[in-house]
Design a protein around this motif. Sequence first.
Motif, PDB file in Angstrom:
ATOM      1  N   GLU A  68      -9.003 -34.595 -14.542  1.00  0.00           N
ATOM      2  CA  GLU A  68      -8.962 -35.596 -13.358  1.00  0.00           C
ATOM      3  C   GLU A  68     -10.040 -35.566 -12.466  1.00  0.00           C
ATOM      4  OE1 GLU A  68      -6.156 -36.417  -9.597  1.00  0.00           O
ATOM      5  OE2 GLU A  68      -5.482 -35.121 -11.070  1.00  0.00           O
ATOM      6  N   LYS A  69     -10.621 -34.303 -12.153  1.00  0.00           N
ATOM      7  CA  LYS A  69     -12.055 -34.489 -11.330  1.00  0.00           C
ATOM      8  C   LYS A  69     -13.200 -34.992 -12.040  1.00  0.00           C
ATOM      9  CE  LYS A  69     -10.476 -30.151  -9.031  1.00  0.00           C
ATOM     10  NZ  LYS A  69     -10.634 -28.611  -8.891  1.00  0.00           N
ATOM     11  N   ILE A  70     -13.181 -34.522 -13.167  1.00  0.00           N
ATOM     12  CA  ILE A  70     -14.408 -35.582 -14.021  1.00  0.00           C
ATOM     13  C   ILE A  70     -14.307 -36.860 -14.052  1.00  0.00           C
ATOM     14  CG2 ILE A  70     -15.254 -35.509 -16.328  1.00  0.00           C
ATOM     15  CD1 ILE A  70     -14.528 -32.614 -16.886  1.00  0.00           C
ATOM     16  N   GLU A  71     -13.059 -37.524 -14.371  1.00  0.00           N
ATOM     17  CA  GLU A  71     -12.740 -38.678 -14.260  1.00  0.00           C
ATOM     18  C   GLU A  71     -13.296 -39.392 -13.061  1.00  0.00           C
ATOM     19  OE1 GLU A  71      -9.170 -39.797 -15.965  1.00  0.00           O
ATOM     20  OE2 GLU A  71      -9.697 -39.634 -17.827  1.00  0.00           O
TER      21      GLU A  71
ATOM     22  N   MET B  94     -25.420 -42.562 -16.311  1.00  0.00           N
ATOM     23  CA  MET B  94     -24.699 -41.239 -16.601  1.00  0.00           C
ATOM     24  C   MET B  94     -23.326 -41.208 -16.300  1.00  0.00           C
ATOM     25  SD  MET B  94     -27.689 -38.601 -14.780  1.00  0.00           S
ATOM     26  CE  MET B  94     -28.045 -39.457 -13.458  1.00  0.00           C
ATOM     27  N   ALA B  95     -22.764 -41.995 -15.362  1.00  0.00           N
ATOM     28  CA  ALA B  95     -21.260 -42.053 -15.414  1.00  0.00           C
ATOM     29  C   ALA B  95     -20.626 -42.720 -16.733  1.00  0.00           C
ATOM     30  CB  ALA B  95     -20.811 -42.820 -14.251  1.00  0.00           C
ATOM     31  N   ALA B  96     -21.522 -43.657 -17.183  1.00  0.00           N
ATOM     32  CA  ALA B  96     -21.144 -44.206 -18.382  1.00  0.00           C
ATOM     33  C   ALA B  96     -21.283 -43.353 -19.681  1.00  0.00           C
ATOM     34  CB  ALA B  96     -21.939 -45.463 -18.902  1.00  0.00           C
ATOM     35  N   ALA B  97     -22.257 -42.706 -19.653  1.00  0.00           N
ATOM     36  CA  ALA B  97     -22.478 -41.445 -20.770  1.00  0.00           C
ATOM     37  C   ALA B  97     -21.202 -40.502 -20.610  1.00  0.00           C
ATOM     38  CB  ALA B  97     -23.861 -40.779 -20.538  1.00  0.00           C
ATOM     39  N   LEU B  98     -20.799 -40.320 -19.543  1.00  0.00           N
ATOM     40  CA  LEU B  98     -19.755 -39.218 -19.458  1.00  0.00           C
ATOM     41  C   LEU B  98     -18.546 -39.916 -20.035  1.00  0.00           C
ATOM     42  CD1 LEU B  98     -18.447 -36.574 -18.463  1.00  0.00           C
ATOM     43  CD2 LEU B  98     -18.365 -37.612 -16.300  1.00  0.00           C
ATOM     44  N   ILE B  99     -18.084 -41.294 -19.642  1.00  0.00           N
ATOM     45  CA  ILE B  99     -17.007 -41.819 -20.120  1.00  0.00           C
ATOM     46  C   ILE B  99     -17.319 -41.989 -21.694  1.00  0.00           C
ATOM     47  CG2 ILE B  99     -15.592 -43.877 -20.041  1.00  0.00           C
ATOM     48  CD1 ILE B  99     -16.855 -44.410 -17.229  1.00  0.00           C
ATOM     49  N   TYR B 100     -18.214 -42.341 -22.183  1.00  0.00           N
ATOM     50  CA  TYR B 100     -18.549 -42.466 -23.436  1.00  0.00           C
ATOM     51  C   TYR B 100     -18.137 -41.087 -24.275  1.00  0.00           C
ATOM     52  CZ  TYR B 100     -21.280 -42.640 -27.893  1.00  0.00           C
ATOM     53  OH  TYR B 100     -21.841 -42.731 -29.339  1.00  0.00           O
ATOM     54  N   ASN B 101     -18.629 -39.998 -23.780  1.00  0.00           N
ATOM     55  CA  ASN B 101     -17.995 -38.555 -24.220  1.00  0.00           C
ATOM     56  C   ASN B 101     -16.390 -38.449 -24.269  1.00  0.00           C
ATOM     57  OD1 ASN B 101     -20.551 -38.090 -24.519  1.00  0.00           O
ATOM     58  ND2 ASN B 101     -20.935 -36.432 -23.260  1.00  0.00           N
ATOM     59  N   LEU B 102     -15.985 -38.831 -23.059  1.00  0.00           N
ATOM     60  CA  LEU B 102     -14.635 -38.730 -23.123  1.00  0.00           C
ATOM     61  C   LEU B 102     -13.756 -39.476 -23.908  1.00  0.00           C
ATOM     62  CD1 LEU B 102     -14.331 -38.758 -18.972  1.00  0.00           C
ATOM     63  CD2 LEU B 102     -13.534 -36.841 -20.355  1.00  0.00           C
ATOM     64  N   ALA B 103     -14.146 -40.801 -24.183  1.00  0.00           N
ATOM     65  CA  ALA B 103     -13.594 -41.716 -25.178  1.00  0.00           C
ATOM     66  C   ALA B 103     -13.815 -41.562 -26.619  1.00  0.00           C
ATOM     67  CB  ALA B 103     -14.045 -43.348 -24.823  1.00  0.00           C
TER      68      ALA B 103
ATOM     69  N   VAL C  99      -9.296 -42.444 -21.977  1.00  0.00           N
ATOM     70  CA  VAL C  99      -9.619 -42.218 -20.650  1.00  0.00           C
ATOM     71  C   VAL C  99      -8.517 -43.112 -19.801  1.00  0.00           C
ATOM     72  CG1 VAL C  99     -12.263 -42.286 -21.123  1.00  0.00           C
ATOM     73  CG2 VAL C  99     -10.992 -44.325 -20.807  1.00  0.00           C
ATOM     74  N   SER C 100      -8.449 -42.686 -18.495  1.00  0.00           N
ATOM     75  CA  SER C 100      -7.372 -43.269 -17.807  1.00  0.00           C
ATOM     76  C   SER C 100      -7.810 -44.950 -17.570  1.00  0.00           C
ATOM     77  CB  SER C 100      -7.412 -42.622 -16.414  1.00  0.00           C
ATOM     78  OG  SER C 100      -8.362 -42.784 -15.609  1.00  0.00           O
ATOM     79  N   ASP C 101      -6.616 -45.720 -17.315  1.00  0.00           N
ATOM     80  CA  ASP C 101      -6.741 -47.146 -16.938  1.00  0.00           C
ATOM     81  C   ASP C 101      -7.655 -47.163 -15.564  1.00  0.00           C
ATOM     82  OD1 ASP C 101      -5.191 -47.696 -18.998  1.00  0.00           O
ATOM     83  OD2 ASP C 101      -3.256 -48.163 -17.560  1.00  0.00           O
ATOM     84  N   ASP C 102      -7.653 -46.497 -14.673  1.00  0.00           N
ATOM     85  CA  ASP C 102      -8.408 -46.432 -13.523  1.00  0.00           C
ATOM     86  C   ASP C 102      -9.931 -46.186 -13.904  1.00  0.00           C
ATOM     87  OD1 ASP C 102      -6.143 -46.832 -11.940  1.00  0.00           O
ATOM     88  OD2 ASP C 102      -5.967 -44.748 -11.167  1.00  0.00           O
ATOM     89  N   LEU C 103     -10.109 -45.351 -14.627  1.00  0.00           N
ATOM     90  CA  LEU C 103     -11.645 -45.130 -15.319  1.00  0.00           C
ATOM     91  C   LEU C 103     -12.167 -46.518 -16.004  1.00  0.00           C
ATOM     92  CD1 LEU C 103     -13.692 -43.377 -14.826  1.00  0.00           C
ATOM     93  CD2 LEU C 103     -13.044 -41.879 -16.884  1.00  0.00           C
ATOM     94  N   ALA C 104     -11.470 -46.705 -16.717  1.00  0.00           N
ATOM     95  CA  ALA C 104     -11.513 -48.101 -17.515  1.00  0.00           C
ATOM     96  C   ALA C 104     -11.783 -49.347 -16.645  1.00  0.00           C
ATOM     97  CB  ALA C 104     -10.232 -48.486 -18.644  1.00  0.00           C
ATOM     98  N   ALA C 105     -11.133 -49.371 -15.626  1.00  0.00           N
ATOM     99  CA  ALA C 105     -11.281 -50.592 -14.621  1.00  0.00           C
ATOM    100  C   ALA C 105     -12.371 -50.479 -13.804  1.00  0.00           C
ATOM    101  CB  ALA C 105      -9.849 -50.643 -13.663  1.00  0.00           C
ATOM    102  N   ALA C 106     -12.924 -49.164 -13.301  1.00  0.00           N
ATOM    103  CA  ALA C 106     -13.857 -48.727 -12.911  1.00  0.00           C
ATOM    104  C   ALA C 106     -15.180 -49.260 -13.296  1.00  0.00           C
ATOM    105  CB  ALA C 106     -13.932 -47.298 -12.355  1.00  0.00           C
ATOM    106  N   LEU C 107     -14.986 -49.082 -14.864  1.00  0.00           N
ATOM    107  CA  LEU C 107     -16.463 -49.365 -15.701  1.00  0.00           C
ATOM    108  C   LEU C 107     -16.376 -50.905 -15.754  1.00  0.00           C
ATOM    109  CD1 LEU C 107     -18.235 -48.321 -17.963  1.00  0.00           C
ATOM    110  CD2 LEU C 107     -16.637 -48.904 -19.719  1.00  0.00           C
TER     111      LEU C 107
END
Length: 662
Positions: free
Chosen positions: A508-511, A528-537, A565-573
């Motif tokens: 949760e903290k990472i997201e 870099m935030a996109a890179a982190l989500i890429y790893n998570l997905a 990844v969570s819906d909130d994180l996808a929406a932020a992307l």
Amino acid sequence: MEVQLYIYDLSQPSLKQSNAIQGLARQFSRTLTGIHIDAIYHTAVVFNNVEYFFGQGIHKKVPGSTHHGRPMKVVSLGKTDLPLDVVHEYIESLEQIYTPESYDLFLHNCNNFTQDLAMFLVGKSIPDEIRSLPETFLNTPIGQMLRSQIDESMRTMTQAPDAVAGQNASCTQPAGQKSSNAVHKDIQTSSIARGPTHKFATPTIINAQPPTDNPGHVHNITTLSELDSLLSSTSHSCAVVFFTSATCPPCKIVYPTYDDLASEAGTLSGAKLIKIDISACPSAHAVAQRYSIRATPTFITFLRGQKQDEWAGANPAQLRGNVQLLLQMAKPPQHQHSKLRLPTFQRVIETPILYTKTPPLEKLLAKLDKAFSDDKSVQGLVSYIKTRDAKGMTEAALPDLHAFSDHIASQFTSLPGENLFAAIDLVRVATVDPRVASFLTAEHEHRTLSTLFNTVQISQGDFANAPYNIQSVTLQLACNLFSSNIFQEQIFDLRSSSSSSSTSNLKEKIEVIAAQCLLSQHLNSRSMAAALIYNLASWTHNARIYAHNFPPLSIEAPAQEGGAVSDDLAAALLESTSSLATLSPPASPTPSGGGNLKDTLHALLLTLGVLLYSAPAEDMLWDLGPAMELKDVLKELGKREDCKGEKLLKEVGEELLGKGGF
């Protein structure tokens, strides 16, 4: 679980003799070298009734069963509460470092391995006299003179086949994954400090390879309950029921063909090829009565739980053709995205994005409080990084990570705000090594990571406005944790024994960090935030691709979406991508973290494409994208001079969003 250190003397005249016999090293070392050497040490770590040591690779034996005989000494190192699956994952990560080819009697030997493993398990070093013996010997004139000869001669003992003879210990370890390339363009453009980049062993996403298929087999049954159970297991696949009889000569003609078809179908297809000898017993005859079988051989096929076909006769060619057609029909339908022109996304993600550059360490330490940087644990970590970057992981023994963790826990929060980034960056550089990342992941309550992430005040929602250096090193640290299979297992939530509330809190903290940095004013932070989500997905993306080829129940089902990844994180992307159109081109020269709009767009689109590819119809992105008019936004971005030539505008904007929606 108790952890012990087994200590052997390789200079014993016979390793099977009593330890009362004085070793050759003790007898002749002073005469030959001018110094006293008590023994030529070989060590192993023992826990859970398994002896682990390094020689011809990493070996696992029943304690005391190896060629080395009885240890001259057994030292209790303490107890560990780490779950066995976490320990096995860690040992697996060491296999990339402790290879047969990397063995060196003086620089990379069994004692280096036991040091790493002991530090991970209990936070204790093996005795100093063992660790320092190679250096002590090499500092003598004869040591330097005879180094190569001694190394070569000792290999016959430490790496020869009989050196690892003994009873293999039983232990369950996750299978390692291998990879050769990545699907992502290099978007690691945001390291705040320039420096050497050492080539480390490439980590992989833990499901980068498809599940292993094994030959199938014919199920010989005699009861209705057995048949019903097998047919129930093929609700997503198919089944063939072969009714035969011991008194049926024609049946024997098709036995070899039927066996071959079962083998070719494999286990991943989920297909079941069943044989029933109706003459075997009354229960088998009852099965034949249910289906009104009047002659043998008779074949009945089922597709996804429903009867498909029935025929009689011993015709191998007909049997092969019908079963192969059935197997083709049972394959899951291809996702509509497989028909689109999406070369970037129609492949497996094999490697995570990491940030491996090491900044000038002396300059980094200068930015820290002197009392903090002069601590023995910090100096040990810096020394380890220098050795690792100069000589590679094989010659870089882990420092005292437990002491460093204690130092971070007690001193990090007292650092001035402008110095926090330097401490985080030091940890970021260290976590490129999967051994370090695994240690931080396995810590109780993720103590070090929680300290670092909690201090950046992400909970107040103001991390989007934090200084760029804090944003960048925090994001890079989170990305580098993916070098560890232990971290991946936990963050993708694949093992209940490794999962916990602290793991959920860490994810949760990472997201939250990623979501807030997606709206940063610094373009590099968004990249870099996109890179982190890429790893998570990545895990979910791979599982979806495999689902095109295998029935959902034959692999770890993507429907579980453990790594999604969570819906909130996808929406932020989506919001971050849409807001790019409102940004003006950065000033020239760009401010710190200003970045390049085209590179940031590429990073965001790459990650968005991974989330969209093969996403089910109910995925929130298919509704939110049109609502935010994302397709039109991307079309306008494509007209800008600073975005022209970005190929993912076509793949994501025109193909995925234009033709791939539901």
